[in-house]
Write an enzyme that holds these catalytic residues in place. Structure first.
Site, short mmCIF file in Angstrom:
data_model
loop_
_atom_site.label_atom_id
_atom_site.label_comp_id
_atom_site.label_asym_id
_atom_site.label_seq_id
_atom_site.Cartn_x
_atom_site.Cartn_y
_atom_site.Cartn_z
N THR A 5 17.36 47.21 -74.31
CA THR A 5 17.22 46.15 -74.31
C THR A 5 18.27 45.14 -73.76
OG1 THR A 5 18.38 46.10 -76.39
CG2 THR A 5 16.28 46.13 -76.72
N SER A 62 30.36 43.09 -77.04
CA SER A 62 28.90 43.33 -77.66
C SER A 62 28.15 42.89 -76.35
CB SER A 62 28.45 42.92 -78.66
OG SER A 62 28.50 41.40 -78.48
N LYS A 63 27.11 43.40 -76.46
CA LYS A 63 26.05 42.69 -75.29
C LYS A 63 26.00 41.41 -75.22
CE LYS A 63 22.87 46.71 -75.39
NZ LYS A 63 21.38 47.48 -75.45
N ARG A 64 26.09 40.67 -76.20
CA ARG A 64 25.96 39.16 -76.02
C ARG A 64 27.44 38.66 -76.20
NH1 ARG A 64 22.47 41.42 -80.06
NH2 ARG A 64 20.38 40.73 -79.81
N SER A 103 19.58 51.77 -76.23
CA SER A 103 18.22 50.93 -76.52
C SER A 103 18.18 50.30 -75.15
CB SER A 103 18.39 49.88 -77.72
OG SER A 103 17.47 49.00 -77.65
#
Length: 475
Positions: A15, A255-257, A13
């Site tokens: 994002t 994770s991305k965060r 994705s």
């Protein structure tokens, strides 16, 4: 009987950046397809319109290119396939396997609050689900509906996961999933909006004849819905393999965060793609005790087995060790190009003898950034520490350093070579009654800014003579 062609995919994705977990999934999917002589598809799942960006798309494509994971089809963008999702959703509505739901967000929240108050599991209560003999609420004039999948109310969903083994989830554990979001307010009656993830992924995998789906095990809870949608469409099921997460050094999921550095950041930080592939492959997969192997070897070994069922731990030190191995194996020409780019990024000129410099220093460097840190001394001023100056640049040794500077200044043309420099050093040692370390270490501190380097004559040979002599005379 003809064997079903092997087709895998990666579907990030856009994002955010392509993070390490997705890169590992891409590697496993690519290697499985290559091992079986199949095809690998890149799909961009960009239906999260509010958060998807073109910068993220470009970073994903750049990451795949840097890793060398060539795809046979793609990139395929979901937002360019809206008409297809609308078509399939309308077919499902007509077949009675999907239906319009006019619940507002406020009504859904009130529904969940009531369920929580009664101690029930929260979920859609099926108020707009058509059933024989059931009277549905009046259709509100001012609400754009979503489309929900009519999930079976009874029975189990089971599959034999390629990684986890047999998994069974009862249909009572899942509710009627939204498969199409509301249309824009200006859209006409009956118009549909953007598909949700679980619907779009099924239509895509069906249309693209995906045979095997490797993905993170956070998707296990999505799989029952997807299997039920495949079955409702009469579409063949792919085989699913859910790969455990990667944990950071704090034991929490990357994770991305949370702590996951982008793939391109590792390129910027001086890692080689073959090292990253080797390390990612061993992060949750094994072939005996092999730690270091080429991508060609991995393809020949990767049959979908030997994937760990347990989370893998990201180990930066292990990645450095793997990268150092590949730095040593890399050609001096290739390293020179990478280090030259690093120096240019720092605003420094590229030395003329950069290949020879890389050859001399690469055995002690874990990344090309560290290699550039070493080689910057040939073109940029150095600043020895106060401690090194006090320890090594004593008044007793300064006359010898000045004498060496004069001897080196006298060398010219073909005389500027390792043998001649070594001769000048030995002559100076003899004249001043010193031992090699008593002169070599102070010379390193003055010229290189540090007390430890490879063989001093080999180091000095690669310097521009004027720079070298000026640094020695600055004592």
């Amino acid at each position: 009987m003809t064997k079903t062609p092997i087709r895998t995919r990666i579907a990030p994705s856009p994002t955010g950046f392509l993070h390490l977990g997705t890169a590992r999934t891409a590697l496993f999917s690519w290697a499985y397809a290559r091992h079986h002589g199949g095809q690998f598809v890149l799909r961009i799942e960009d239906t999260d319109v509010a958060r998807s960006t073109q910068d993220s798309v470009e970073q994903i494509l750049a990451s795949m290119q840097w890793l060398g994971l060539a795809y046979d089809e793609g990139p395929i963008y979901q937002m360019q396939r809206l008409a297809r999702y609308h078509e399939v959703a309308q077919q499902m509505i007509a077949a009675g396997t999907a239906y319009y739901c006019y619940c507002t967000p406020e009504e859904l929240e009130a529904m969940r609050e009531g369920q929580r108050a009664r101690g029930e599991k929260t979920g859609y209560d099926g108020r707009w689900r058509p059933e024989p003999g059931k009277t549905l609420p009046p259709v509100p004039a001012d609400v754009k509906p979503v489309v929900r999948f009519k999930n079976p109310l009874e029975g189990d969903v089971s599959w034999d996961d390629l990684v986890k083994g047999p998994i069974t989830i009862n249909n009572r554990e899942i509710d009627d999933l939204i498969i199409m979001r509301p249309a824009d307010a200006a859209a006409g009656e009956g118009a549909l909006g953007v598909p949700t993830y679980n619907f779009a992924v099924v239509v895509d995998d069906w249309d693209m004849a995906i045979s095997h789906v490797f993905r993170g095990d956070e998707h296990i809870n999505n799989t029952p819905w997807q299997i039920n949608i495949f079955n409702a469409l009469g579409a063949p099921l792919p085989q699913f393999g859910h790969i455990p997460v990667i944990l950071g050094d704090d034991g929490q999921k990357l994770s991305k965060r949370r702590g996951a550095v982008s793939v391109t950041a590792y390129e910027d930080n001086g890692y080689l793609p073959e090292a990253m592939l080797n390390y990612l492959a061993r992060l949750g997969w094994s072939h005996g005790d092999d730690e270091l192997f080429t991508i060609e070897q991995m393809v020949s070994w990767f049959d979908g087995g030997h994937i760990s069922k347990s989370p893998a731990q990201w180990d930066p030190a292990k990645l450095e060790w793997v990268n150092a191995h590949y730095i040593k194996q890399a050609s001096d020409e290739r390293l020179a190009a990478l280090v030259g780019a690093q120096l240019t990024k720092r605003g420094l000129p590229v030395p003329a003898r950069l290949e020879a410099m890389c050859a001399l220093y690469k055995d002690r460097c874990a990344t090309t950034v560290v290699l550039a840190d070493w080689l910057a001394m040939y073109v940029a001023p150095v600043s020895p520490s106060d401690e090194d100056r006090a320890t090594h640049l004593t008044e007793a040794v300064k006359p010898a350093i000045r004498s060496l500077a004069d001897k080196l200044a006298a060398l010219d043309g073909e005389g500027w070579n390792k043998a001649a420099i070594n001769g000048a050093i030995k002559e100076t040692i003899g004249a001043f009654g010193l031992k090699m370390p008593q002169l070599a270490i102070p010379v390193r501190v003055l010229v290189c800014g540090r007390a430890q380097t490879p063989s001093v004559d080999a180091v000095l040979e690669l310097f521009d003579k004027e720079i070298l002599v000026n640094r020695l005379r600055s004592v």
